[in-house]
Design an enzyme around this catalytic site. Structure first.
Site: not given
Lengths: 61, 187, 594
Positions: C228, C232, C379-381, C442-443
């Site tokens: 995680h 950042y 979300h992470f795209h 996903r994946r």
């Protein structure tokens, strides 16, 4: 050969200098207020409308 | 330090959001009673799954029509082993209105057991037993996927949970149903 | 002021080298994007489904590790040198960390590319998360380790510059950009303890056959301890860009220096003790620790929400200096024709949307709804794929002249590029979120099963079409970016040279108003360490106590791969090694030549 020039920074468009004490970011407050409303409504929708009631079976123990 | 009063207002609003989120989650856990998968299931040796008390006799159960063990009138349990690229048993059947406790473990790598369209969804980790209980109200056919990449045939790994009507259950699934006492084990 | 490339030519060379490596990784990882998207939705399949996972591993590692972190080190080297106004203490050390990172990147890439052929036993089709018992060739773990050691040396290099600067500037506050670099690196040192432990104590010895078994829950927990905060590490350089460069381009000044510092300190303190929120659905971890992690994660929203205010207020300041008026009309006074501005503003807008889908991810029990579904890559795209990637692309239109001395080839082309990225990602990410709520995992190479998923507003077929169109638009945007990058970087068809640059304007509320305690890094690291101990000691102790340090006899499983091409063993090994080695070599040469 090549002429020389500064890297552009858009400073040329500044019409007036606004200092710290004469600036209130009211537009920012308006925008983040809208964001606040959208996010809280979406949260309530997803959590309490999409998630809690719709799903059966529910994991209970 | 200078902090503009508008920014202070926003900071307060941000705190309200944080409190809203945390209290919703707490309400879901305590008020609505949604429990997270946790460490209740205990540990297991992935090479000797059948020897673990929770899984004792699970191969025999998998040979029955329903592939679940009856605990009491409305409570059933399902022991499921995930091995790339299959669930064993792949398909289980329970009657409508039943409560089902799943015990799921893996014999090779990390998998998941995700009953699509429901919130029955857990990671399946070698060495760990994932234990979770759900109530199935209405007859339905639920698909199950492994949603954690587990190898080159990961996309072929699927299963099924059939929830059948009371009549269908009586007619087709009760003949060879194994009860918890018959199976042994200590659950 | 003279342009950075002329003031610090040696440092500019390292910055260019790191950026070249970063963009090469973007090219390779980005090229995998449409391959896997079109395969997944079954529109175009040029490889067997088994190979999909090798492609996905390359996509993930190249983009979220190599692209982002190579950019970070290049950009941070600029930030340190420019804001302290002093050269590298020893440029050989600076090249050393770049060399280590490049060598590590090449090793990991060789290992992944080996999965495309069966000529050798080298492969690493384990995805970016490399969860044991899935096993990669030891070269993959050794490469990752070398790469991370390189980032550690980089951090030490920057701290050394700062210490020497402090000796010569007693009593002065650290410049903002240096402050941001140092807090990021402190966070990174804390975060990488997890992955270092997972790899060095368990996975590397295991892949070499020194130990027989690992505890999969333990290595997974250690991975997420790192996994995680690494987000950042992608994000904080972008925050620096938004705080420092975006107001500059908008014609304004940073609203508050002190708040920017507070935000970075909050990230240092709160980034690490949240990793368990990736393990909400893991057996073997008690619910109380999951709730603790959820609460911490929600508090981690605060620095981002504060950033939203401070950055928008700084932009609004620019708009008002440019004559903007009203509650919303000032928005029209912003420099929307400048791709650097527009790209970053749209990246920020998408990040605001990502904030919401992230809140859902973080919502513990709500995570049952979306865990490991397409919602998560949706979300992470938006986060790393847009907030980070689009900001990096956009800032290039501002940054490149400063480090190359060449002007931007075409601002208009740049504008088209950032806009197409935005449009492509709106389509793709929106549809990904929606199929995710419908339950599509996903994946997976082939999300078509014996049963059907039910879409939320719109059928799965329509949503797949949206994902496909989005991916194609994104690919076009990437092609435009690279054409433009090459023209600008090498000054092809440029008739002018950039020789001077405007200094970064002072914040409205300057660093003299920042409380001195913010500079007390020892205090913040100590608080972060205490939080980490509180959140992680018991879960990790219980995982070890219950499952054993090395687990219950868990053997490695190497994913099989269907080879794309077969040559004689040795030849292929050399081809693969050569290709991957070229990754590092081209990057280094491109940087040095410039």
């Amino acid at each position: 050969m090549a002429t020389e020039q500064p890297a552009a920074d858009q400073t040329d468009d500044i019409q007036r200098e606004i200092g710290h004490d004469e600036y209130d970011p009211i537009g920012t407050l308006a925008l983040v207020f809208i964001y606040f409303i959208i996010v809280s409504m979406l949260w309530i929708f997803v959590y309490f409308v999409e998630f809690l009631p719709r799903i059966s079976p529910m994991v209970v123990f | 330090m200078e902090i503009h009063k508008y920014e202070k207002i926003w900071f307060a609003a941000a705190l309200v959001l944080v409190v809203l989120f945390i209290s919703s989650v707490a309400y879901g856990a305590v008020g609505a009673g949604i429990q997270m998968v946790d460490d209740e299931g205990g540990e297991i040796n992935p090479n000797e799954i059948g020897d673990h008390p929770t899984f004792e006799g699970y191969q025999d159960v998998a040979g029955t029509e329903a592939s679940v063990t009856q605990v009491n009138e409305s409570h059933y349990e399902a022991q499921i082993q995930a091995n790339h690229p299959n669930f064993f048993p792949g398909e289980i059947t329970v009657p409508e209105g039943s409560t089902v406790t799943f015990y799921i473990t893996a014999g090779d790598v990390i998998h998941s057991y995700d009953i699509v369209g429901t919130n029955v969804n857990t990671m399946v980790i070698p060495g760990q037993i994932a234990e979770l209980t759900a109530e199935f109200e209405e007859p339905n056919e639920y698909g199950v996927v492994c949603s954690e990449y587990c190898g080159e045939l990961h996309h072929e790994m699927e299963g099924m949970v059939n929830v059948v009507s009371e009549e269908e259950w009586e007619e087709n699934y009760t003949d060879d149903l194994i009860t918890i006492d018959e199976r042994g084990g200590d659950n | 002021m003279a342009v950075f490339a002329d003031r610090y030519p040696d440092e500019a060379k390292v910055v260019r080298a790191a950026l070249a490596s970063s963009f090469l990784a973007l090219l390779i990882g980005g090229a995998m994007g449409p391959l896997q998207t079109l395969h997944r939705i079954d529109y175009l399949r040029i490889m067997p489904s088994e190979t999909y996972y090798t492609v996905l591993t390359l996509h993930g590692v190249a983009l979220v590790i190599l692209f982002t972190i190579f950019f970070l080190v290049g950009f941070y080297q600029w930030a340190i040198t420019d804001s302290l106004d002093r050269p590298s203490e020893d440029i050989r050390v600076t090249w050393l960390w770049y060399g280590l990172m490049t060598a590590g990147a090449a090793m990991a890439s060789i290992a992944i590319l080996g999965g495309f052929t069966d000529a050798t036993d080298i492969s690493a089709s384990v995805l970016f998360t490399f969860y044991a018992p899935l096993e990669a060739h030891w070269l993959f773990y050794a490469g990752l380790t070398t790469f991370i050691v390189g980032t550690w040396v980089a951090g030490a290099d920057w701290f050394r510059s700062w210490w020497n600067w402090k000796k010569e500037n007693k009593g002065e506050k650290t410049p903002l950009r240096t402050f941001m670099v140092l807090t990021t690196m402190l966070m990174w040192y804390l975060a990488t303890i997890g992955v270092a432990a997972a790899v060095l104590l368990f996975l590397l010895p295991w892949s070499l056959g020194i130990i027989d078994s690992v505890n999969p829950l333990l290595t997974r927990t250690l991975f997420w301890y790192f996994g995680h905060p690494v987000v950042y590490f992608w994000l904080l350089p972008v925050y620096m860009i938004w705080y420092v460069i975006l107001p500059q381009i908008a014609g304004g000044r940073l609203f508050s220096d002190a708040l920017a510092r507070i935000v970075f300190v909050l990230f240092l303190v709160l980034s690490v003790p949240v990793g368990i929120h990736h393990q909400y659905l893991d057996p073997g971890i008690a619910e109380g620790f999951k709730f603790l992690s959820a609460s911490n994660t929600m508090f981690l929203l605060l620095p981002s929400l504060l950033t939203a205010f401070t950055v928008v207020a700084s932009i609004e300041h620019g708009a008002r200096q440019r004559g903007g008026e009203g509650y919303f009309r000032w928005l029209t006074a912003l420099p929307w024709r400048n791709p650097a501005f527009t790209g970053m503003a749209l990246a920020g807008l998408m990040f605001a949307a990502a904030g919401f889908s992230g809140m859902v991810n973080a919502g513990m029990n709500l995570n049952y709804l979306v865990h490991n579904t397409m919602w998560v890559p949706g979300h992470f795209h938006l986060t790393v794929g847009t907030a980070v990637a689009l900001t990096i692309m956009a800032v290039t239109y501002w940054f490149l002249p400063r480090i190359t001395g060449n002007p931007i080839f075409s601002m208009r082309l740049g504008l088209v590029q950032v806009l197409t990225w935005f449009v492509g990602m709106v389509l793709m990410s929106n549809a990904m979120h929606r199929v995710g709520v419908g339950g599509e995992p996903r994946r997976t190479a082939d999300p078509f099963y014996d049963f059907e998923f039910e879409g939320v507003i719109g059928s799965i077929g329509e949503l797949h079409l949206q994902i496909g169109i989005g991916a194609i638009i994104l690919t076009l945007s990437l092609v435009l970016f690279f054409i433009h990058l090459i023209f600008s970087w090498f000054g092809i068809s440029a008739t002018t040279k950039i020789t001077s640059e405007a200094p970064i304007r002072k914040p409205l509320s300057g660093k003299e108003h920042a409380p001195a305690v913010l500079e007390n890094f020892r205090l913040w690291v100590a608080i972060a360490a205490v939080l980490i101990v509180l959140v992680y000691t018991i879960p990790i102790a219980s995982i070890i106590a219950e499952g054993g340090l090395f687990g219950p006899d868990v053997s490695p499983v190497r994913p099989d791969h269907a080879p794309l091409f077969s040559l004689s063993g040795l030849a292929t090994e050399w081809v693969v090694a050569g290709l991957a080695g070229a990754v590092g070599a081209i990057a280094a040469i491109a940087g040095v030549l410039r």
